[in-house]
Write a protein that holds these residues in place. Structure first.
Motif, mmCIF file in Angstrom:
data_model
loop_
_atom_site.group_PDB
_atom_site.id
_atom_site.type_symbol
_atom_site.label_atom_id
_atom_site.label_comp_id
_atom_site.label_asym_id
_atom_site.label_seq_id
_atom_site.Cartn_x
_atom_site.Cartn_y
_atom_site.Cartn_z
ATOM 1 N N ASP A 24 2.367 9.483 -10.575
ATOM 2 C CA ASP A 24 1.117 9.787 -10.709
ATOM 3 C C ASP A 24 0.486 11.375 -10.791
ATOM 4 O OD1 ASP A 24 2.689 7.385 -11.659
ATOM 5 O OD2 ASP A 24 0.839 6.376 -11.685
ATOM 6 N N LEU A 25 -0.077 11.059 -8.788
ATOM 7 C CA LEU A 25 -0.506 12.641 -9.602
ATOM 8 C C LEU A 25 0.050 14.144 -10.314
ATOM 9 C CD1 LEU A 25 -3.033 14.009 -8.683
ATOM 10 C CD2 LEU A 25 -2.004 14.097 -6.332
ATOM 11 N N ALA A 26 1.246 13.792 -9.404
ATOM 12 C CA ALA A 26 2.278 14.482 -9.924
ATOM 13 C C ALA A 26 2.612 15.366 -11.237
ATOM 14 C CB ALA A 26 3.222 15.033 -9.186
ATOM 15 N N GLU A 27 2.994 13.986 -11.763
ATOM 16 C CA GLU A 27 3.203 13.937 -12.742
ATOM 17 C C GLU A 27 1.295 14.035 -14.442
ATOM 18 O OE1 GLU A 27 4.657 9.870 -14.499
ATOM 19 O OE2 GLU A 27 6.003 10.458 -13.573
ATOM 20 N N ALA A 28 0.968 13.749 -13.646
ATOM 21 C CA ALA A 28 -1.106 14.303 -14.521
ATOM 22 C C ALA A 28 -1.059 15.493 -13.552
ATOM 23 C CB ALA A 28 -2.119 14.222 -13.536
ATOM 24 N N GLN A 29 -0.690 16.265 -12.565
ATOM 25 C CA GLN A 29 -1.083 17.607 -12.567
ATOM 26 C C GLN A 29 0.054 18.889 -13.443
ATOM 27 O OE1 GLN A 29 0.040 17.890 -8.113
ATOM 28 N NE2 GLN A 29 -2.679 18.015 -7.674
ATOM 29 N N GLN A 30 1.580 18.375 -13.536
ATOM 30 C CA GLN A 30 1.897 18.915 -14.234
ATOM 31 C C GLN A 30 1.559 18.735 -16.025
ATOM 32 O OE1 GLN A 30 5.464 16.694 -13.509
ATOM 33 N NE2 GLN A 30 6.372 18.606 -12.180
ATOM 34 N N ARG A 31 1.368 17.409 -16.326
ATOM 35 C CA ARG A 31 0.718 17.159 -17.560
ATOM 36 C C ARG A 31 -0.272 18.793 -18.039
ATOM 37 N NH1 ARG A 31 1.261 11.960 -16.958
ATOM 38 N NH2 ARG A 31 -0.789 11.489 -16.917
ATOM 39 N N ALA A 32 -1.382 18.638 -16.500
ATOM 40 C CA ALA A 32 -2.402 18.972 -16.975
ATOM 41 C C ALA A 32 -1.730 20.791 -17.175
ATOM 42 C CB ALA A 32 -3.625 18.900 -15.540
ATOM 43 N N GLU A 33 -0.889 21.197 -16.444
ATOM 44 C CA GLU A 33 -0.920 22.324 -16.372
ATOM 45 C C GLU A 33 -0.709 22.714 -17.430
ATOM 46 O OE1 GLU A 33 -0.567 26.319 -15.066
ATOM 47 O OE2 GLU A 33 -1.567 24.770 -13.775
ATOM 48 N N ARG A 34 0.947 22.082 -17.804
ATOM 49 C CA ARG A 34 1.218 22.481 -19.463
ATOM 50 C C ARG A 34 0.436 22.481 -21.031
ATOM 51 N NH1 ARG A 34 5.281 18.217 -18.375
ATOM 52 N NH2 ARG A 34 3.928 16.603 -19.565
ATOM 53 N N ILE A 35 -0.662 21.307 -20.458
ATOM 54 C CA ILE A 35 -2.162 21.496 -21.512
ATOM 55 C C ILE A 35 -3.107 22.553 -20.938
ATOM 56 C CG2 ILE A 35 -3.746 20.937 -22.053
ATOM 57 C CD1 ILE A 35 -2.831 17.747 -21.132
ATOM 58 N N ARG A 36 -3.005 23.390 -20.190
ATOM 59 C CA ARG A 36 -3.467 24.507 -19.350
ATOM 60 C C ARG A 36 -2.389 25.648 -20.408
ATOM 61 N NH1 ARG A 36 -3.833 24.366 -14.368
ATOM 62 N NH2 ARG A 36 -5.207 23.435 -14.441
ATOM 63 N N ALA A 37 -1.444 25.733 -19.632
ATOM 64 C CA ALA A 37 -0.750 26.913 -20.647
ATOM 65 C C ALA A 37 -0.809 26.222 -22.061
ATOM 66 C CB ALA A 37 0.709 26.339 -20.191
ATOM 67 N N ASP A 38 -0.688 25.515 -22.749
ATOM 68 C CA ASP A 38 -0.703 25.479 -24.171
ATOM 69 C C ASP A 38 -2.405 25.689 -25.105
ATOM 70 O OD1 ASP A 38 1.957 24.268 -24.504
ATOM 71 O OD2 ASP A 38 1.658 22.102 -24.586
ATOM 72 N N GLY A 39 -3.203 25.126 -24.150
ATOM 73 C CA GLY A 39 -4.565 25.548 -24.821
ATOM 74 C C GLY A 39 -5.152 27.369 -24.386
ATOM 75 N N LYS A 40 -4.050 27.437 -23.905
ATOM 76 C CA LYS A 40 -3.893 29.602 -24.038
ATOM 77 C C LYS A 40 -3.007 30.326 -25.118
ATOM 78 C CE LYS A 40 -4.603 30.088 -18.755
ATOM 79 N NZ LYS A 40 -3.824 30.909 -17.162
ATOM 80 N N ALA A 82 1.111 -1.244 -0.063
ATOM 81 C CA ALA A 82 0.066 0.453 -0.245
ATOM 82 C C ALA A 82 0.831 1.392 0.005
ATOM 83 C CB ALA A 82 -0.483 0.090 1.172
ATOM 84 N N THR A 83 2.019 0.917 0.398
ATOM 85 C CA THR A 83 2.707 2.445 0.542
ATOM 86 C C THR A 83 2.995 2.585 -0.735
ATOM 87 O OG1 THR A 83 2.968 1.772 3.218
ATOM 88 C CG2 THR A 83 4.433 3.454 2.223
ATOM 89 N N ILE A 84 4.158 1.428 -1.199
ATOM 90 C CA ILE A 84 4.714 1.516 -2.882
ATOM 91 C C ILE A 84 3.044 1.839 -3.739
ATOM 92 C CG2 ILE A 84 4.940 0.099 -5.002
ATOM 93 C CD1 ILE A 84 6.964 -0.942 -2.042
ATOM 94 N N ALA A 85 2.173 1.808 -3.137
ATOM 95 C CA ALA A 85 1.447 2.104 -4.600
ATOM 96 C C ALA A 85 1.640 3.254 -4.089
ATOM 97 C CB ALA A 85 -0.185 1.169 -4.234
ATOM 98 N N LEU A 86 1.159 3.534 -3.130
ATOM 99 C CA LEU A 86 -0.012 5.023 -2.796
ATOM 100 C C LEU A 86 1.729 6.187 -3.519
ATOM 101 C CD1 LEU A 86 -0.834 7.716 -0.906
ATOM 102 C CD2 LEU A 86 0.184 7.295 1.309
ATOM 103 N N GLU A 87 2.487 5.853 -2.821
ATOM 104 C CA GLU A 87 3.988 6.567 -3.378
ATOM 105 C C GLU A 87 3.509 6.588 -5.402
ATOM 106 O OE1 GLU A 87 7.105 4.946 -2.080
ATOM 107 O OE2 GLU A 87 7.597 5.432 -0.119
ATOM 108 N N LYS A 88 3.546 5.722 -5.509
ATOM 109 C CA LYS A 88 2.954 5.809 -7.401
ATOM 110 C C LYS A 88 1.842 6.559 -7.273
ATOM 111 C CE LYS A 88 2.184 2.801 -11.230
ATOM 112 N NZ LYS A 88 2.471 3.465 -11.828
ATOM 113 N N ALA A 89 1.420 6.502 -6.756
ATOM 114 C CA ALA A 89 -0.791 7.260 -6.718
ATOM 115 C C ALA A 89 0.163 8.306 -7.046
ATOM 116 C CB ALA A 89 -1.308 6.629 -6.301
ATOM 117 N N GLN A 90 0.814 9.309 -5.557
ATOM 118 C CA GLN A 90 1.679 10.120 -5.955
ATOM 119 C C GLN A 90 1.786 11.388 -6.191
ATOM 120 O OE1 GLN A 90 3.189 10.167 -1.897
ATOM 121 N NE2 GLN A 90 1.136 10.889 -0.654
#
Length: 172
Positions: free
Chosen positions: A79-95, A69-77
């Motif tokens: 992945d979440l950080a990467e997804a947030q970065q991708r979302a921010e890049r997409i938002r900036a590209d969209g603008k 569970a700890t390993i899965a949590l770290e991986k999920a965190q």
């Protein structure tokens, strides 16, 4: 052996202690307790050992589940950080894309307006040329009609023949 009697705090009767082992069945109790202990030791010990193994196994499983569970949590965190970065890049590209589309749309609108203005000016110039040509033609027709109306009275036959010859010479 002797029996000792103790008075019960000033009330009637006494409390006694019999120390004779044969009289008190102390030997029988010792044998029964020993046999029970010896038989139950194997039975209870085996049950307790199985229970101990089950508990240890459950603890090992719980520790493994916690680690997973700890390993899965770290991986999920991660992945979440990467997804947030991708979302921010997409938002900036969209603008940036929206701004580029807006500028392109403005440029096309300006070009279309300029084209419409040029077309309107061209249409206006063409209409002015057509009207000028029509006015020249009408003026020429009126001048010819006036000349034709006044010409016979001003020309004699000799001048008339000379005018026809001159017109034919101009045509050649």
């Amino acid at each position: 052996m002797t029996i000792y009697h103790f008075p019960l705090l000033g009330t009637e009767g006494t409390f006694g202690l019999n120390l004779n082992p044969l009289d008190t069945n102390l030997v029988n109790l010792t044998i029964v307790i020993g046999v029970m202990f010896w038989f139950l030791k194997g039975f209870l010990g085996e049950m307790l050992e199985r229970r101990r193994q089950v508990i240890l196994s459950s603890l090992s499983d719980a520790e493994a589940n916690l680690k997973n569970a700890t390993i899965a949590l770290e991986k999920a965190q991660t992945d979440l950080a990467e997804a947030q970065q991708r979302a921010e890049r997409i938002r900036a590209d969209g603008k940036l894309r929206a701004e580029a589309i807006r500028k392109e749309s403005e440029r096309r609108t300006i070009d279309a307006m300029a084209s419409l203005k040029e077309d309107a000016l061209a249409d206006l110039n063409a209409e002015m040329d057509r009207i000028s040509e029509q006015l020249r033609l009408q003026t020429a027709v009126q001048a010819i009609e006036k000349a034709m109306a006044t010409l016979p009275s001003k020309l004699d036959s000799k001048a008339h023949a000379q005018l026809i010859d001159q017109s034919i010479a101009n045509l050649e």
